[in-house]
Write a protein that holds these residues in place. Structure first.
Motif, PDB file in Angstrom:
ATOM      1  N   PRO A 165     104.048 -17.077  12.187  1.00 35.71           N
ATOM      2  CA  PRO A 165     102.629 -16.786  12.564  1.00 35.71           C
ATOM      3  C   PRO A 165     102.365 -16.866  14.111  1.00 35.71           C
ATOM      4  CG  PRO A 165     102.792 -19.214  11.993  1.00 35.71           C
ATOM      5  CD  PRO A 165     104.293 -18.445  11.930  1.00 35.71           C
ATOM      6  N   GLY A 166     101.251 -16.530  14.415  1.00 34.22           N
ATOM      7  CA  GLY A 166     100.903 -16.404  15.971  1.00 34.22           C
ATOM      8  C   GLY A 166     101.108 -14.947  16.408  1.00 34.22           C
ATOM      9  N   VAL A 167     100.294 -14.510  17.386  1.00 34.68           N
ATOM     10  CA  VAL A 167     100.208 -13.150  17.795  1.00 34.68           C
ATOM     11  C   VAL A 167     101.520 -12.748  18.370  1.00 34.68           C
ATOM     12  CG1 VAL A 167      98.748 -11.397  18.674  1.00 34.68           C
ATOM     13  CG2 VAL A 167      97.796 -13.376  17.630  1.00 34.68           C
ATOM     14  N   GLY A 168     102.371 -11.725  17.881  1.00 29.80           N
ATOM     15  CA  GLY A 168     103.467 -11.240  18.413  1.00 29.80           C
ATOM     16  C   GLY A 168     103.427 -10.078  19.166  1.00 29.80           C
ATOM     17  N   TYR A 169     102.607  -9.302  18.630  1.00 30.04           N
ATOM     18  CA  TYR A 169     102.276  -7.985  19.098  1.00 30.04           C
ATOM     19  C   TYR A 169     100.945  -7.561  19.314  1.00 30.04           C
ATOM     20  CZ  TYR A 169     106.825  -7.800  17.220  1.00 30.04           C
ATOM     21  OH  TYR A 169     108.382  -8.003  17.053  1.00 30.04           O
ATOM     22  N   TRP A 170     100.753  -7.142  20.720  1.00 29.46           N
ATOM     23  CA  TRP A 170      99.322  -6.496  20.948  1.00 29.46           C
ATOM     24  C   TRP A 170      99.167  -5.409  21.473  1.00 29.46           C
ATOM     25  CZ3 TRP A 170      95.448 -10.707  21.659  1.00 29.46           C
ATOM     26  CH2 TRP A 170      95.833 -12.011  21.474  1.00 29.46           C
ATOM     27  N   GLY A 171      98.103  -4.372  21.251  1.00 28.80           N
ATOM     28  CA  GLY A 171      98.069  -3.364  21.977  1.00 28.80           C
ATOM     29  C   GLY A 171      97.807  -3.390  23.286  1.00 28.80           C
ATOM     30  N   GLN A 172      97.658  -2.431  24.153  1.00 28.97           N
ATOM     31  CA  GLN A 172      97.640  -2.267  25.622  1.00 28.97           C
ATOM     32  C   GLN A 172      96.281  -2.840  26.230  1.00 28.97           C
ATOM     33  OE1 GLN A 172      97.275   0.630  23.952  1.00 28.97           O
ATOM     34  NE2 GLN A 172      96.342   2.038  25.120  1.00 28.97           N
ATOM     35  N   GLY A 173      95.149  -2.715  24.905  1.00 32.12           N
ATOM     36  CA  GLY A 173      93.940  -2.928  25.461  1.00 32.12           C
ATOM     37  C   GLY A 173      92.945  -1.979  25.789  1.00 32.12           C
ATOM     38  N   THR A 174      91.657  -1.891  25.296  1.00 36.01           N
ATOM     39  CA  THR A 174      90.655  -0.879  25.513  1.00 36.01           C
ATOM     40  C   THR A 174      89.503  -1.603  26.259  1.00 36.01           C
ATOM     41  OG1 THR A 174      91.533   0.438  23.669  1.00 36.01           O
ATOM     42  CG2 THR A 174      89.191   0.954  24.569  1.00 36.01           C
ATOM     43  N   LEU A 175      89.474  -1.101  27.716  1.00 38.10           N
ATOM     44  CA  LEU A 175      88.238  -1.643  28.220  1.00 38.10           C
ATOM     45  C   LEU A 175      86.940  -0.986  27.757  1.00 38.10           C
ATOM     46  CD1 LEU A 175      86.981  -3.357  30.442  1.00 38.10           C
ATOM     47  CD2 LEU A 175      87.489  -1.370  32.175  1.00 38.10           C
ATOM     48  N   VAL A 176      86.005  -1.539  27.323  1.00 36.92           N
ATOM     49  CA  VAL A 176      84.589  -1.064  26.835  1.00 36.92           C
ATOM     50  C   VAL A 176      83.652  -1.694  27.806  1.00 36.92           C
ATOM     51  CG1 VAL A 176      82.962  -0.932  25.102  1.00 36.92           C
ATOM     52  CG2 VAL A 176      85.364  -0.946  24.428  1.00 36.92           C
ATOM     53  N   THR A 177      82.834  -1.083  28.518  1.00 39.50           N
ATOM     54  CA  THR A 177      81.924  -1.151  29.454  1.00 39.50           C
ATOM     55  C   THR A 177      80.499  -0.920  29.114  1.00 39.50           C
ATOM     56  OG1 THR A 177      83.440  -0.987  31.357  1.00 39.50           O
ATOM     57  CG2 THR A 177      81.262  -0.961  31.860  1.00 39.50           C
ATOM     58  N   VAL A 178      79.914  -1.820  28.810  1.00 36.08           N
ATOM     59  CA  VAL A 178      78.211  -1.522  28.321  1.00 36.08           C
ATOM     60  C   VAL A 178      77.405  -1.705  29.627  1.00 36.08           C
ATOM     61  CG1 VAL A 178      76.596  -2.093  26.801  1.00 36.08           C
ATOM     62  CG2 VAL A 178      79.013  -2.285  26.231  1.00 36.08           C
ATOM     63  N   SER A 179      76.810  -0.683  29.807  1.00 37.14           N
ATOM     64  CA  SER A 179      75.981  -0.670  30.972  1.00 37.14           C
ATOM     65  C   SER A 179      75.002   0.399  31.087  1.00 37.14           C
ATOM     66  CB  SER A 179      76.722  -0.348  32.603  1.00 37.14           C
ATOM     67  OG  SER A 179      76.012  -0.465  33.730  1.00 37.14           O
ATOM     68  N   SER A 180      73.498   0.217  31.422  1.00 39.17           N
ATOM     69  CA  SER A 180      72.668   1.166  31.544  1.00 39.17           C
ATOM     70  C   SER A 180      72.682   2.122  32.580  1.00 39.17           C
ATOM     71  CB  SER A 180      71.459   0.296  31.485  1.00 39.17           C
ATOM     72  OG  SER A 180      71.227  -0.234  32.470  1.00 39.17           O
TER      73      SER A 180
END
Lengths: 120, 106
Positions: free
Chosen positions: A105-120
């Motif tokens: 168990p434990g997180v062995g694999y991750w995606g590279q990540g996606t930056l989501v920016t919320v801004s008006s």
């Protein structure tokens, strides 16, 4: 080798929705839940929920229920996370992730990540 | 929901020091705990699972202990590559992470 490849960065306005994709390769897609974890700037990781690619079952963290939808497409070995009614504090890097293996168990694999920016 | 509390939040240390980070769970999680190392701009890296099992490829200077509600991560002799932020995570219920401990150069 196991790879999780995510879609690119997004900029959204408050109140909008965002959908992030995660394409898996290097293993049998239906064997492992895909989890979604986000990390706001300077904060620790925060679990959002998981989807079972085998049957589409989902489990969402309480604070995201009603706002998050996780889906999958087994033909594309891809999972998706849609977050609606975005607020500025939803600005974060969103990761898809998978446990290390059946016995580990434990997180062995991750995606590279996606930056989501919320801004008006 | 289970809460995970790490201490300290920031730890200043020198190369060669032995360092210890503590993680407390709000209820018993048996040994269902993992530790991660994260460097800027990267995803967390698994170091320890099941509280004390070392992930393959992780240097033996890292060790974990504890069960129930109290856990520790120790680094026996801090190396330059170890300056990073460390997180604990429970997977007894779902996945809950601690708020992190930044190990910085003294």
């Amino acid at each position: 080798q196991v790879q999780l490849v995510q879609s690119g960065a997004e900029v959204k306005k408050p109140g909008a929705s965002v959908k992030v994709s995660c394409q898996a390769s290097g293993y049998t897609f239906t064997m492992y839940h895909i989890h979604w974890v986000r990390q706001a700037p300077g904060q620790g990781p925060e679990w959002m929920g998981w989807i079972d690619p085998n049957n589409g079952d989902t489990k969402y963290a309480r604070r995201f229920q009603g706002r998050v939808t996780m889906t999958r497409d087994t033909s594309l070995t891809s999972a998706y996370m849609e977050l609606s009614r975005l607020k500025s504090d939803d600005t974060a890097i969103y990761y898809c992730a998978r446990r290390r293996s059946v016995p580990i168990p434990g997180v062995g694999y991750w995606g590279q990540g996606t930056l989501v920016t919320v801004s008006s | 929901d289970i809460q995970m509390t790490q201490s300290p939040s920031i730890l200043s240390a020198s190369v060669g020091d032995r360092v210890t980070i503590t993680c407390r769970a709000s209820q018993s999680i048996s040994y269902w705990l993992a530790w991660y190392q994260q460097k800027p701009g990267k995803a967390p890296k698994l170091l320890i699972y099941k509280a004390s099992s070392l992930e393959s490829g992780v240097p033996s200077r890292f060790s974990g202990s504890g069960s129930g509600t109290e856990f520790t991560l120790s680094i026996s002799s801090l190396q330059p590559d170890d300056f990073a932020t460390y997180y604990c995570q429970e997977y007894y219920s779902y996945w809950t992470f601690g708020q992190g401990t930044k190990v910085e150069i003294k």
